[in-house]
Every structure is written in structure tokens, then in C-alpha cells.
Design an enzyme around this catalytic site. Sequence first.
Site, short mmCIF file in Angstrom:
data_model
loop_
_atom_site.label_atom_id
_atom_site.label_comp_id
_atom_site.label_asym_id
_atom_site.label_seq_id
_atom_site.Cartn_x
_atom_site.Cartn_y
_atom_site.Cartn_z
N TYR A 166 24.93 19.56 -0.76
CA TYR A 166 25.02 19.05 -2.13
C TYR A 166 25.99 17.85 -2.16
CZ TYR A 166 22.44 23.14 -3.79
OH TYR A 166 21.48 24.08 -4.01
N ARG A 222 34.78 25.02 -0.51
CA ARG A 222 33.66 25.50 0.31
C ARG A 222 33.07 24.34 1.09
NH1 ARG A 222 28.63 29.78 -0.62
NH2 ARG A 222 29.83 31.22 0.64
N GLY A 270 27.24 38.24 0.40
CA GLY A 270 26.45 37.67 -0.69
C GLY A 270 25.31 38.59 -1.09
N ARG A 271 24.18 38.45 -0.38
CA ARG A 271 23.01 39.25 -0.75
C ARG A 271 23.29 40.75 -0.67
NH1 ARG A 271 19.46 35.54 3.05
NH2 ARG A 271 21.57 35.34 3.87
C1 LIG Z 1 20.76 33.97 -5.22
C2 LIG Z 1 21.76 33.15 -4.46
C3 LIG Z 1 22.49 32.16 -5.12
C4 LIG Z 1 23.45 31.41 -4.43
N1 LIG Z 1 24.20 30.51 -5.13
C5 LIG Z 1 25.20 29.86 -4.49
C6 LIG Z 1 26.13 29.07 -5.23
O1 LIG Z 1 26.11 29.01 -6.46
N2 LIG Z 1 27.06 28.40 -4.52
C7 LIG Z 1 27.18 28.50 -3.15
O2 LIG Z 1 28.05 27.88 -2.56
N3 LIG Z 1 26.35 29.30 -2.44
C8 LIG Z 1 25.40 30.00 -3.08
N4 LIG Z 1 24.62 30.89 -2.38
C9 LIG Z 1 24.93 31.17 -0.96
C10 LIG Z 1 25.84 32.41 -0.86
O3 LIG Z 1 27.10 32.19 -1.45
C11 LIG Z 1 26.06 32.85 0.62
O4 LIG Z 1 26.71 31.80 1.29
C12 LIG Z 1 24.73 33.16 1.33
O5 LIG Z 1 23.96 34.04 0.54
C13 LIG Z 1 24.97 33.78 2.71
O6 LIG Z 1 25.66 35.00 2.61
P1 LIG Z 1 24.90 36.42 2.82
O7 LIG Z 1 24.23 36.41 4.18
O8 LIG Z 1 25.99 37.43 2.71
O9 LIG Z 1 23.88 36.52 1.72
C14 LIG Z 1 23.65 31.62 -3.04
C15 LIG Z 1 22.90 32.62 -2.40
C16 LIG Z 1 21.99 33.38 -3.09
C17 LIG Z 1 21.25 34.48 -2.36
#
Ligand SMILES: Cc1cc2nc3c(=O)[nH]c(=O)nc-3n(C[C@H](O)[C@H](O)[C@H](O)COP(=O)(O)O)c2cc1C
Length: 325
Positions: A149, A197, A276-277
Site C-alpha cells: 500500500y 507495520r 490473524g485468521r
Molecule cells: C479479513 C482480513 C483483513 C485484513 N486486514 C488487514 C488490515 O486492515 N491491515 C493489515 O495490515 N493487514 C490486514 N490483514 C492481514 C493480517 O493482519 C495478517 O497479517 C494476515 O492475516 C496473516 O496472519 P494470519 O496467518 O495469522 O492470518 C487482513 C487479513 C484478513 C484475513
Amino acid sequence: MTVYSTVDVSPLFAPLAVRGRILRCRVVLPPMVQLRPITSAAGIDWYRARAAGGAGLVIVEATAVNRFGTELHADNLRPLVDAIHEGGALAAIQLFPVTFDFPRTEAPPAPADLSIDDIAGIVDEYQRAAAICVAAGFDGVEPHGAHGYLLNQFFSPGQNERTDLYGGPQVNRERFALQIVQVLRPLRDKGLLLLYRHTPIGNGYGIEDSRIFLEHLVQAGVDILDISPASDKQPGDRAAPFTGIGVPVIAVNHMDEVDRAVEVLHEGRADLIAVGRGLIADPEWPRKVREGRFEEIIHCERCNEGCFGHLKKGIPVVCTEWRDL
Ligand SMILES: Cc1cc2nc3c(=O)[nH]c(=O)nc-3n(C[C@H](O)[C@H](O)[C@H](O)COP(=O)(O)O)c2cc1C
């Protein structure tokens, strides 16, 4: 799938002090757009559940700085902050430099599209937004400098075509982010934690370039580095090269694999892990892990339907593992 762990999970639940603020454990909710307005009852409940589930730090989703002072102000943000605090977590919010819509209605600006005045205007908006966050009671703010971004594009040689003070050599490509951190810095005196970040490997830059950039961000006042590899194919352990910089580092990506998260902390490859997820699927992941109730965890199966799929469609994020869907 049931998650089992044979390791001692206590490293995940050791408190961490950061500039006088105590995170009760090492589990972070990373910023995730979930498409319920953050000041609505549904949005507040979303974050309340994830704080009450045991996370030590909740980072509210990417929120455009241009929404502060009009649509978002201290009074309507305070219930969100209170809900997170009542759950026992610290509350931070990720601040996005320009309008952030899902699904995207128009192409976001690229570095070449912004005038010097536009950049200065965004820096001012960061300052105003962060001051409102302090007034609302947030413990931290996080400029979103990751995932390709705008702020990440400014840093990336492959995406920054500017020939002025904001393009060319790395010192120039760092400038926008550093100016943002510099205007936020005085708020640290009011107790605000500054997070940032960053994606460690990107378009035209690598780990060594990131390390120099992150050192400069920390010198400018960043208290916590949130290192997000931006791709499911990259390990969360990409945070490791940055742990020597002198501030706590968050690792993210598949950290809901308990043994791996413990190993990352145990080996000092990060100080905090973000789930996250896994925390979309089960807000109580931290508590269940701490209590050894692994068979009760609703585990994210990486189908990406209810989360990323819903984001693409512009409808509230859910998890397909929830039984009542
Ligand atoms: C639905 C969704 C929305 C997300 N929105 C953002 C966000 O607003 N800002 C950001 O930096 N990352 C965003 N991410 C990335 C997550 O913060 C995280 O880095 C990513 O899901 C990997 O972590 P995980 O394997 O635990 O899911 C988003 C991820 C998901 C699944």
C-alpha cells in the site's frame, strides 16, 4: 482439524512491558478489516470478543486518517477502546494514509500521484488522527506501511518513480514514513505507543534495506515493529532479523500453529506473535491455548472464504468453521 501441542506454552503468556504499558501476554490481534463499522455495536462486539478471549494487544483494523475529526472522534471511538480494555487487552489502531474501501471503488493513489502539499496534508491528518486516538483512550497507533500500500510503495524502488525528495535513494524513500512518525512522536509523552507495520521484502528491496529503514523508524520514535511478510508463502519468522534493533518485534503469518509460535518466541525470533485468521475463527484462541484446551479450538483451515473472500465482496468477515453458519 484439531490443534495439539506438546510443548510448554508458557512463553506465549509471559507479560511484556513496553514503555510502562503491560501487555498481559505475547498474543496480538493484528489489524484486520472486518467490515462492521468500528463505532457500531457489531464492530465493538467483534473487538470486545477478541480482547476478552485473552489477546494482550488488539490492533483495530486499517482506518483512513481522513475519517478522523469528522466521522470518527474521541466520543464515538471511546466505547470501542473501553470494550477492548474491559477484555484486558491494550488497544491500538492501524492508521491508513488515504481512503480505504472494500471493495475498492476507485484506484488508490500511487506515489507519483501526490504533490508535496498532498504529502504534507496526509502527515497533518496522521497527527490529527493520532491526537483523537489519544483522547479516545487508545494505547497505540500503527501507521500501515506494509503490503504494497501507499507508504510501502513510497519505500519500494520498484513502485516509487518520484525524482524529488521522496524518490530515488533510500533516504528519500524513507522520508514520508519518517515524517509521519516524527509528527506522532510528541504523543509518546502522553503515553501513546507508536507501532509501525512493514513488509520486510518487497518490490526492489530486501531485508538489509528494511533493517536500515526500521532502525531509522525506531530512532524517530517507533516502540513496536510489526513485521508482516504480506504473503501466505512467506514465514512469519521474517521478523527475526529485526529483533536486535532494540524494540519488541511482532511476527505474523500462521502463528496459530502453537508449537511454531512458541518456538519463535523461545528462540528470540520475535517478542510477540500476531494471530490473524486464527482469531477470526476463534476469539478465545489465547485462553484455550493457555488452558491446554486444544481440542476446543475452532481452527482456521485457510480456506480464505469467509475472511478474504468476504472482503472482496464487501460483506462482513466471518469464518466458515463457525457451526451456526
Ligand atoms: C479479513 C482480513 C483483513 C485484513 N486486514 C488487514 C488490515 O486492515 N491491515 C493489515 O495490515 N493487514 C490486514 N490483514 C492481514 C493480517 O493482519 C495478517 O497479517 C494476515 O492475516 C496473516 O496472519 P494470519 O496467518 O495469522 O492470518 C487482513 C487479513 C484478513 C484475513
